[in-house]
Enzyme design. Structure first.
Site, mmCIF file in Angstrom:
data_model
loop_
_atom_site.group_PDB
_atom_site.id
_atom_site.type_symbol
_atom_site.label_atom_id
_atom_site.label_comp_id
_atom_site.label_asym_id
_atom_site.label_seq_id
_atom_site.Cartn_x
_atom_site.Cartn_y
_atom_site.Cartn_z
ATOM 1 N N TYR A 1 -4.389 -20.008 -57.894
ATOM 2 C CA TYR A 1 -5.598 -20.654 -59.087
ATOM 3 C C TYR A 1 -6.021 -20.861 -60.856
ATOM 4 C CZ TYR A 1 -10.452 -22.339 -58.901
ATOM 5 O OH TYR A 1 -12.093 -22.540 -59.165
ATOM 6 N N TYR B 1 -6.862 -31.806 -57.429
ATOM 7 C CA TYR B 1 -7.392 -30.417 -57.112
ATOM 8 C C TYR B 1 -7.777 -30.049 -55.852
ATOM 9 C CZ TYR B 1 -10.066 -26.783 -58.987
ATOM 10 O OH TYR B 1 -11.085 -25.575 -59.545
#
Length: 389
Positions: free
Chosen positions: A345, A295
């Site tokens: 994102y 991430y």
């Protein structure tokens, strides 16, 4: 391995997504429904096969609304996970637990938002400090002093990392360069055909010292959906299943949401909790991982994750990633889709989809993959997965 393990008792059989943009022109509900439709087609299943839905507490599209729009007749299981991007892999954990225990047969995890054209996460939001829960109360202590954006909160930990270990901004930049290099060959990435250099990173404007613009992920519109079922059912479906070898959540000592500054180690020990559990469940370790989807909402957290997950020692990540080690062809390719810095994102859900593609052999930046690690948001209570063939 005890009979109580989750390992190997569920598999991802379908992935779907919308296009990734800065202006979708559709509602968040429509985006989520489209992604679920794509994922079900990919899995060779119909809406009537679905009896469970999982999403984030932050998602605006309720499970029952998604079910209505898709024509799912009944839901036997539905769930929502807290803590923003930290929820990503936990949605798959929830789905896996449901199918492994017979609570549901086919569960879809989804996340859809207009995070660029609608509510922009990267901007100051007084609503975050006004939440009617203890997270809002916690934020109320820091927001009046200017810690009101994700970049501002991460900058505190990034500065401490630089001070503690002698790292440099260029070390952060190498993560951005690797991600954008992978995005440049991914037609679905927003930054397709737009790689950057380390000089570009260093020249990008400062957002919250020491974070440059190119240390920060995008704001994107789009949606991703993931279909989970039992390994037995997966054998009759068209795609190569990605077996869920491990799924874990983690929260550390004195945990806050993005502002865990009051413990001796202001790094991300919650990811250490996740890592230890992933290795325990799967029986694997860092040396067994072929690709890591880490991430990457902010580049410093990628370095910290490598350390917490055991790929290198504390403070050693700058050396670990040197000389292209995290690019395709290196010792540990990361974010082969371009990550959230390069592709989009979508709160980490697009990273899970890339992990599945790596195991199917359909990634645009394919690595010979038998085991893929995927992590969720850091700086918050978080989660992770180990997927295997």
């Amino acid at each position: 391995m005890s009979g109580r393990t989750l390992s190997g008792r569920a598999a991802i059989v379908g992935i779907g997504q919308t296009e990734f943009s800065k202006e979708s022109g559709r509602s968040e509900l429509q985006l989520s429904v489209e992604a679920v439709q794509h994922a079900l087609r990919d899995a060779g299943l119909a809406p009537a096969d679905v009896d469970g839905l999982v999403t984030f507490t932050m998602d605006t599209s309720s499970e029952i609304a998604v079910a209505r729009e898709l024509g799912i007749p009944e839901l036997r299981f539905f769930s929502r996970i807290n803590y923003g991007g930290g929820a990503a892999c936990a949605t798959i954990q929830q789905a896996a637990m449901a199918v492994a225990t017979g609570v549901a047969d086919v569960v879809v995890a989804y996340r859809g938002f207009n995070e660029r054209s609608g509510n922009r996460f990267g901007q100051f939001s007084t609503a975050v400090a006004a939440q009617v829960n203890t997270n809002g109360l916690d934020n109320a202590w820091t927001y009046p002093f200017g810690l009101g954006t994700p970049a501002a909160t991460v900058a505190m930990q990034a500065r401490r990392y630089l001070h503690e270990y002698g790292a440099t901004s260029e070390d952060f930049g190498r993560v951005a360069v690797a991600d954008r290099r992978h995005a440049a060959t991914n037609p679905n990435a927003f930054f397709y055909q737009r790689p950057i250099t380390l000089a570009d990173h260093q020249a990008s404007r400062m957002i919250a010292d020491p974070l440059h613009l190119l240390d920060c992920c995008q704001e994107s519109d789009g949606a991703v959906a993931i279909v989970v079922t039992t390994p037995e059912r997966a054998r009759d479906l068209p795609q190569t299943p990605a077996v869920i070898a491990a799924a874990a959540q983690g929260s550390g000592r004195d945990q806050f949401v993005m502002t865990s500054y009051y413990r001796d180690d202001i790094g991300i020990p919650e990811m250490g909790v996740v890592g230890r559990e992933l290795w325990r469940q799967s029986g694997l370790g860092p040396d067994d991982v072929d690709v890591a989807i880490l991430y990457d909402h902010f580049t410093p957290y990628v370095l910290m994750q490598l350390e917490e997950l055991g790929f290198c020692g504390r403070g050693e990540a700058p050396g670990f990633i040197a000389d292209g080690a995290i690019e395709v062809g290196g010792r540990l390719p990361i974010n082969t889709h371009g990550g959230q810095l390069g592709e989009a994102y979508i709160h980490g859900m697009n990273g899970i989809a890339e992990g599945v593609r790596q195991l199917r052999g359909t990634s645009v930046n394919q690595v010979v993959s038998e085991a893929v690690l995927v992590t969720a948001g850091t700086g918050v209570p978080t989660s992770g997965l180990v997927l295997t063939r």
